[in-house]
Write an enzyme that holds these catalytic residues in place. Structure first.
Site: not given
Ligand code: AMP
Length: 212
Positions: A13, A88, A123, A156, A167
């Site tokens: 994404k 989400r 990644r 990360r 996740r």
């Molecule tokens: P991402 O970089 O989008 O994979 O997000 C990394 C982490 O940020 C996720 O595993 C969640 O802990 C938190 N996070 C990001 N976006 C959301 C969301 N919309 N709702 C809840 N937690 C989020």
């Protein structure tokens, strides 16, 4: 164009958001990047989010909804935006509806769990500007260094294999229901994530043009 990118963590994404934002000249907004920046700056919100993000859990809805509403009301979002990583959960999607932003299109990028686990191990991200890379599919020009800002790339913490599995579990139980949520509204298009990033981009852009 107001666009949502759905898909499991690691489905691509963020990479697609970076490309489409240039193509359409609208900002790409990643809640993950906003939360990581807050964590780095040790703001109150960042500290609240820390244990969730590091264990692969979702940050509570009220925290994320507040962050995104504030961001979407900024001037650069007047002509549209691409949401990467929000909503989400169904309550987040309902909150977005209530904010009054009429979403035009939702693209779900589908990649199998097996491929996700394989991809996440390669990644790497830039802790400075948030740009993301992959050792095989999207390597930086100079090994280990961000093309954009020159900082040293890192893996990360939540890309560690055991956290990736958590996740994915969270994705299937809490985020996947959004596919039906947006399909019922007639906004959903599904794109099969390809090995080659450019191929996925071509399919994504085609799904955006398809106005039916
Ligand atoms: P991402 O970089 O989008 O994979 O997000 C990394 C982490 O940020 C996720 O595993 C969640 O802990 C938190 N996070 C990001 N976006 C959301 C969301 N919309 N709702 C809840 N937690 C989020």
């Amino acid at each position: 164009m107001k666009l949502i990118l759905l898909g499991a963590p690691g489905a691509g994404k963020g990479t697609q958001a970076e490309v489409i934002c240039k193509h359409l000249s609208i900002p790409a907004i990643s809640t993950g990047n906003i939360i990581r920046a807050a964590l780095k700056a040790q703001t109150e919100m960042g500290l609240k989010a820390k244990e969730f993000i590091e264990s692969g859990k979702l940050v509570p809805d009220d925290v994320v909804i507040g962050i995104i509403e504030e961001r979407l009301r900024e001037d650069d979002c007047n002509n549209g935006f691409i949401l990467d990583g929000f909503p989400r959960t169904v309550p987040q999607a309902q909150a977005l509806d209530q904010m009054g932003f009429e979403i035009d299109r939702v693209i779900d990028i589908e990649v199998s769990d097996e491929k996700i686990v394989q991809r996440m191990s390669g990644r790497r991200v830039c802790p400075g500007c948030g740009a993301s890379y992959h050792l095989d599919y999207k390597p930086p020009k100079q090994a280990g260094i961000c093309n954009v800002c020159g900082e040293a790339l890192i893996r990360r913490r939540d890309d560690a294999p055991e956290t990736v599995l958590e996740r994915l579990k969270v994705y299937h139980s809490q985020t996947e229901p959004l596919i039906d949520y947006y399909r019922a509204k007639g906004k959903l298009r599904v794109v099969e994530g390809q090995e080659d990033i450019a191929d996925t981009t071509a399919l994504t852009l085609k799904a955006l043009e398809d106005r039916a």
